[in-house]
Enzyme design. Structure first.
Site, PDB file in Angstrom:
ATOM      1  N   LYS A   1      30.368  53.083 -10.675  1.00  0.00           N
ATOM      2  CA  LYS A   1      30.957  53.617  -9.712  1.00  0.00           C
ATOM      3  C   LYS A   1      32.015  52.715  -8.877  1.00  0.00           C
ATOM      4  O   LYS A   1      32.980  53.213  -8.629  1.00  0.00           O
ATOM      5  CB  LYS A   1      29.830  53.922  -8.610  1.00  0.00           C
ATOM      6  CG  LYS A   1      28.965  54.928  -8.947  1.00  0.00           C
ATOM      7  CD  LYS A   1      27.652  54.980  -8.115  1.00  0.00           C
ATOM      8  CE  LYS A   1      26.713  56.030  -8.397  1.00  0.00           C
ATOM      9  NZ  LYS A   1      25.532  56.187  -8.078  1.00  0.00           N
TER      10      LYS A   1
ATOM     11  N   TYR B   1      22.163  49.977  -3.219  1.00  0.00           N
ATOM     12  CA  TYR B   1      21.592  50.975  -2.282  1.00  0.00           C
ATOM     13  C   TYR B   1      20.701  50.655  -1.206  1.00  0.00           C
ATOM     14  O   TYR B   1      20.978  49.838  -0.373  1.00  0.00           O
ATOM     15  CB  TYR B   1      20.766  51.787  -3.242  1.00  0.00           C
ATOM     16  CG  TYR B   1      21.298  52.242  -4.443  1.00  0.00           C
ATOM     17  CD1 TYR B   1      22.370  53.020  -4.754  1.00  0.00           C
ATOM     18  CD2 TYR B   1      20.743  51.848  -5.724  1.00  0.00           C
ATOM     19  CE1 TYR B   1      23.069  53.192  -5.851  1.00  0.00           C
ATOM     20  CE2 TYR B   1      21.456  52.048  -6.924  1.00  0.00           C
ATOM     21  CZ  TYR B   1      22.704  52.824  -7.020  1.00  0.00           C
ATOM     22  OH  TYR B   1      23.147  53.331  -8.083  1.00  0.00           O
TER      23      TYR B   1
ATOM     24  N   VAL C   1      21.050  52.991 -13.778  1.00  0.00           N
ATOM     25  CA  VAL C   1      19.594  53.138 -14.204  1.00  0.00           C
ATOM     26  C   VAL C   1      19.227  53.009 -15.561  1.00  0.00           C
ATOM     27  O   VAL C   1      18.141  53.281 -16.030  1.00  0.00           O
ATOM     28  CB  VAL C   1      19.211  54.952 -13.640  1.00  0.00           C
ATOM     29  CG1 VAL C   1      18.980  55.002 -12.289  1.00  0.00           C
ATOM     30  CG2 VAL C   1      20.245  55.935 -14.297  1.00  0.00           C
TER      31      VAL C   1
ATOM     32  N   TYR D   1      31.759  63.370 -14.110  1.00  0.00           N
ATOM     33  CA  TYR D   1      30.991  62.169 -13.583  1.00  0.00           C
ATOM     34  C   TYR D   1      29.695  61.722 -14.587  1.00  0.00           C
ATOM     35  O   TYR D   1      29.786  60.442 -14.680  1.00  0.00           O
ATOM     36  CB  TYR D   1      30.259  62.445 -12.075  1.00  0.00           C
ATOM     37  CG  TYR D   1      29.447  61.467 -11.651  1.00  0.00           C
ATOM     38  CD1 TYR D   1      29.365  60.188 -11.271  1.00  0.00           C
ATOM     39  CD2 TYR D   1      27.797  61.896 -11.793  1.00  0.00           C
ATOM     40  CE1 TYR D   1      28.501  59.303 -10.745  1.00  0.00           C
ATOM     41  CE2 TYR D   1      26.825  61.034 -11.266  1.00  0.00           C
ATOM     42  CZ  TYR D   1      27.272  59.902 -10.844  1.00  0.00           C
ATOM     43  OH  TYR D   1      26.065  58.906 -10.256  1.00  0.00           O
TER      44      TYR D   1
HETATM   45  N1  GLN Z   1      24.039  58.846 -13.885  1.00  0.00           N
HETATM   46  C1  GLN Z   1      22.787  58.751 -12.989  1.00  0.00           C
HETATM   47  C2  GLN Z   1      22.808  59.612 -11.618  1.00  0.00           C
HETATM   48  O1  GLN Z   1      23.723  60.323 -11.396  1.00  0.00           O
HETATM   49  C3  GLN Z   1      23.672  57.181 -12.439  1.00  0.00           C
HETATM   50  C4  GLN Z   1      22.625  56.848 -11.449  1.00  0.00           C
HETATM   51  C5  GLN Z   1      22.309  55.472 -11.361  1.00  0.00           C
HETATM   52  O2  GLN Z   1      22.645  54.674 -12.283  1.00  0.00           O
HETATM   53  N2  GLN Z   1      21.726  54.918 -10.418  1.00  0.00           N
HETATM   54  O3  GLN Z   1      21.628  59.936 -11.451  1.00  0.00           O
END
Ligand code: GLN
Length: 420
Positions: A67, A234, A252, A182
């Site tokens: 991101k 977050y 994640v 994305y």
């Molecule tokens: N590709 C994952 C999603 O959009 C990325 C989320 C993350 O890494 N927090 O849910």
């Protein structure tokens, strides 16, 4: 001598290596298959040294760590104002997959949550993302097709967010295509050294520490790291910034990066996540590094000793005709304030004034303006002013130099000597 730094980093992994709990990201089937015990970290300095320890050659998908980099590319391509029109910079205090839109504008709160990242992705195309990320890493990155397919099949929540963004007119592109792009962006494969170098490129003002390539303009990196500091973790962002104090971003798949401006890029990998979706052991490693190595952004080195190192008489046969002010360190606001105060409180009596920058290692723009203001006022008071600048510190501001003189403004030209 063998460098103690890898030993130190290995020790940090050992100390934080206990099973700190946490769960794999189960909502993406392919990620639920990952080996939960993998553990690695890397550190890259802004001058290009890279240290990796643990499972530092294991590759994993970048996920949400993409991101800040997509955001940086979008700002570089479209300009900050155009991007701010679509995505805000306020912490949402919500989970990453929450649809947090600003009342009134419909803008996602920030680019670090999925709503913002989908919007940012829509401003880029897939090839720009892959090439731009490769430049950040300093090598060609590839997509993990299995993770990509697996996530896309289960990406209903992101689809819902994308359609919602379209309904608000924030995303104008095809919603499905945006989610696909994305998800592809999130499926780029990296190891911790790649991530440390990507973070170090941000920390280094946009220039890759090893390849030397300028990836994004300097001012973009300041903005992106500020948003990482406030929104990167977050709904744990406040807790993170107070305890660790490093602009960061988690993903994640278990990756976590930190970018410490002007110093280092850091990365960890450990797939078990806490309830915010942040790597449990990654957070522990960062807490440890921050306190051990004094890396908290709010803990800055004590202000330099006086910027004036010494005040001496003019040398040689000009003895008694004026003063030499030998400056040292960084010519920034705080340092120059002391110089201006000294010159105001104990003004040199008549005669010449030499400002010697030989021992100065940095001149900030504000410091240069303050220095030139001092020059103007000294000249107005009747002094004959000379600047000694052997390393051409003032030349970083090329407009100033005409025939070895500095234009101090107000019709004042001051000779600059390259030698003492
Ligand atoms: N590709 C994952 C999603 O959009 C990325 C989320 C993350 O890494 N927090 O849910």
């Amino acid at each position: 001598m063998r460098s103690p730094i890898p030993d130190y980093l290995t020790e940090v992994l050992d100390v934080c290596g206990g099973d700190g709990g946490g769960e794999l990201a189960a909502y993406i089937p392919e990620l639920a298959e990952a080996d939960p015990d993998r553990f690695a970290m890397a550190l890259a300095t802004v001058d290009g040294a890279v240290y990796g320890v643990g499972d530092d050659d294991v590759r994993f998908t970048i996920q949400s760590i993409s991101k800040p980099f997509a955001y940086a590319l979008a700002i570089a391509d479209r300009g900050l104002d155009a991007v701010l029109e679509k995505v805000g910079v306020e912490p949402s205090g919500d989970a990453f997959n929450e649809l947090s839109l600003e009342v009134g504008t419909g803008r996602p709160f920030n680019p670090m949550i999925n709503a913002g990242a989908l919007t940012v992705h829509a401003l880029l195309d897939d090839e720009r993302v892959r090439r731009g990320f490769s430049a950040f890493a300093g090598r060609e990155l590839e997509i993990d097709e299995d993770v990509f397919t697996s996530e896309l099949e289960t990406a209903d929540r992101n689809r819902a967010i994308a359609f919602m963004l379209r309904s608000h007119g924030i995303v104008e592109e095809d919603a499905q295509a945006v989610v696909e792009g994305y998800t592809r962006q999130c499926s780029l494969l990296v190891d911790v050294k790649d991530l440390a170098l990507m973070a170090a490129t941000l920390a280094n003002g946009g220039v890759h520490p090893v390849t030397g390539q300028r990836v994004v303009p300097h001012e973009v990196t300041r903005h992106v790291m500020a948003v990482m500091a406030t929104c990167g973790m977050y709904d744990a962002a406040g807790d993170w910034f107070t305890s660790v104090g490093i602009p960061a971003k988690s993903g994640v798949a278990g990756g976590l990066i930190g970018a410490l401006p002007g110093q280092v890029g850091l990365a960890t990998f450990s797939p078990r996540l806490d309830q915010h979706g942040n790597s449990v052991r990654g957070v522990q490693v960062f807490e440890r590094l921050s306190s051990d190595m004094g890396m908290h952004l709010m803990e800055v080195p004590p202000p330099a000793r006086s910027l004036i190192r010494e005040r001496t008489d003019l040398p040689g046969d000009r003895e008694g005709e004026g003063w030499v002010f030998e400056l040292q360190g960084s010519v920034n606001f705080v340092g120059m304030e002391r110089v201006l105060r000294t010159l105001a409180d104990e003004p040199p009596s008549e005669g010449a004034v030499v400002l010697d920058l030989t021992r100065v290692h940095e001149v900030r723009d504000v410091g240069r303006r303050m220095l030139l203001e001092a020059v103007r006022r000294l000249v107005a008071d009747g002094h004959d002013v000379t600047i000694v600048d052997p390393d051409g510190m003032l030349e970083a501001f090329p407009d100033d130099h005409a025939d070895g003189d500095v234009d101090a403004g107000g019709g004042v030209e001051v000779p600059v000597l390259r030698r003492r």
